[in-house]
Write a protein that holds these residues in place. Structure first.
Motif, mmCIF file in Angstrom:
data_model
loop_
_atom_site.group_PDB
_atom_site.id
_atom_site.type_symbol
_atom_site.label_atom_id
_atom_site.label_comp_id
_atom_site.label_asym_id
_atom_site.label_seq_id
_atom_site.Cartn_x
_atom_site.Cartn_y
_atom_site.Cartn_z
ATOM 1 N N LEU A 29 -10.490 56.899 1.783
ATOM 2 C CA LEU A 29 -11.581 56.158 2.407
ATOM 3 C C LEU A 29 -12.696 55.998 1.374
ATOM 4 N N ASN B 72 -10.093 62.571 12.944
ATOM 5 C CA ASN B 72 -10.014 63.495 11.811
ATOM 6 C C ASN B 72 -9.898 64.944 12.287
ATOM 7 N N HIS C 252 -6.118 63.087 11.522
ATOM 8 C CA HIS C 252 -5.676 61.807 12.046
ATOM 9 C C HIS C 252 -4.356 61.901 12.795
ATOM 10 N N LYS D 23 -3.295 62.812 8.299
ATOM 11 C CA LYS D 23 -4.268 62.821 7.209
ATOM 12 C C LYS D 23 -5.500 63.621 7.595
ATOM 13 N N PHE E 8 -9.377 64.028 6.284
ATOM 14 C CA PHE E 8 -10.345 63.401 5.395
ATOM 15 C C PHE E 8 -11.103 64.462 4.590
ATOM 16 N N THR E 9 -11.299 64.181 3.314
ATOM 17 C CA THR E 9 -11.988 65.123 2.431
ATOM 18 C C THR E 9 -13.502 65.023 2.635
ATOM 19 N N GLU F 212 -14.770 61.836 1.058
ATOM 20 C CA GLU F 212 -14.562 60.648 1.889
ATOM 21 C C GLU F 212 -15.596 60.575 3.001
#
Length: 384
Positions: free
Chosen positions: A147, A165, A167, A172, A174-175, A178
């Motif tokens: 992202l 998140n 997901h 996934k 998210f870091t 991101e």
């Protein structure tokens, strides 16, 4: 009898509809392996069952405040600060009958009919179903590997962005980088956000970060949803809550009052016990082993492209190499092999399938996956 236009044009969620079909087949005496949904083979944490049983034996179970008992909301505030870095008061927390109710109420409170919202694809179907009920315009955006700013800057103006998140269904996570990019974009555009963090505990490979861990979450207009359903194996308990700016939570309470009022006192007891149980560890270890087993079984299959999920109870598989309609693939698989999966079409991505892997014992899991692989091989060799 006349049915309103707003509900007559709506459809049941494809995910729950498929599970309902499987239940009916089982009632009819058919043996079906159900990968279409994720229902944990674990029981709820012992502390949840004990606390709820103790409360059920009391003579009086009183009504609580519409948004949940003040003591529970204060306790959930402790959880948010310690685990998510979110500093929230009880007035900024609302307890709901699962995450779906929190989602509907937040979207109702934050949008008006005709507003534009952004949803990443593949998506949890409830996001689109709720948007349609509320008369919103949905912009679908393919979920990127990363992202980044250029992805966000290409988006149209919108009232709201929905982020899942970890997901569902890709797994996934998210870091922090991101989420920082997203926070900056929200600040520049004035778009609000609803972040669904229902799978926050089901982590295999990464650390989970909350977007609302930012000190600016109130100003940015971020509402975060939490659920005990998957993270604590409590699907049938309907136990969730949301945290958001006080004015949004107040509006959500105004809506919740005439619909359900507060969740039951038993649900609220379960909620507190769950989020302070510290019990997901053994559950996550089991799910990680199952994920690894599936990767070993599916990675060599030539007509499948599969990426190891970083989180969650599902595996997301690209079967476009078969060149077939994935709805028909799922229908034939159910009819001929008695194995249920969710076609990616229901989540906005034809050519993919989603499979839950936490419901049955390992032998049944192996049997079902082997049946899918054999069925796909048969289709591949016969040209569909």
């Amino acid at each position: 009898m006349r049915i309103s236009k707003r509900i007559a044009s709506a459809s049941p969620l494809a995910t729950t509809a498929m599970h309902g079909r499987v239940d009916q087949m089982k009632l009819n005496g058919e043996e079906v392996i159900d990968f279409s949904i994720a229902i944990s083979h674990f029981a709820a944490p012992e502390s949840v069952r004990r606390d709820v049983a103790d409360m059920a034996l009391r003579q009086v179970l009183p009504y609580t405040a519409v948004g949940g008992a003040h003591g529970l909301r204060a306790r959930l505030g402790e959880k948010l600060l310690a685990e998510n870095g979110i500093d929230a008061s009880p007035a900024e927390i609302i307890v709901t009958n699962g995450a779906k109710q929190a989602l509907y109420e937040a979207m109702y409170a934050m949008t008006d009919p005709g507003d534009t919202i952004i949803v990443f694809r593949p998506y949890w179907p409830a996001y689109l179903a709720t948007s349609r009920l509320l008369g919103l315009e949905v912009v679908l955006v393919d979920l990127p590997d990363v992202l980044a700013r250029d992805v966000l800057d290409a988006l149209p103006p919108a009232r709201l962005l929905i982020l899942n998140n970890p997901h569902n269904p890709t797994g996934k996570v998210f870091t922090r980088d991101e989420l920082d990019v997203l926070e900056d974009w929200l600040a520049r555009t004035g778009c609000g956000a609803i972040v669904d963090e229902s799978y926050e505990k089901l982590l295999f490979d990464r650390t989970h970060h909350s977007l609302s861990g930012s000190a600016h979450w109130r100003k940015l207009g971020i509402v975060t949803l939490f659920s005990a359903s998957q993270s604590y194996a409590m699907m049938g308990w309907r136990c969730g809550f949301a945290v958001g700016p006080a004015e949004v939570v107040s509006a959500m309470e105004t809506l919740q009052g005439p619909i359900t009022a507060a969740p039951s006192a038993l649900t609220q007891a379960a909620c507190e016990a769950a989020f302070f149980s510290d019990e997901p560890g053994h559950l996550v270890a089991d799910y990680r082993a199952r994920r690894d087993l599936l990767m070993d079984m599916l990675s060599p299959v030539k007509w499948m492209k599969v990426r190891s999920p970083e989180s969650g109870p599902y595996i997301w598989v690209d079967v476009s190499a078969l060149g077939c309609d994935t709805v028909q693939f799922a229908e034939r698989l159910l009819a001929e092999k008695k194995v249920a999966i969710m076609p990616g079409d229901a989540l906005g991505m034809p050519g993919f399938i989603r499979m839950g892997f936490i419901s049955d014992d390992i032998a049944t899991l192996r049997k079902g996956i082997a049946a899918i692989v054999a069925f796909g091989k048969q289709m591949s060799e016969s040209g569909g």
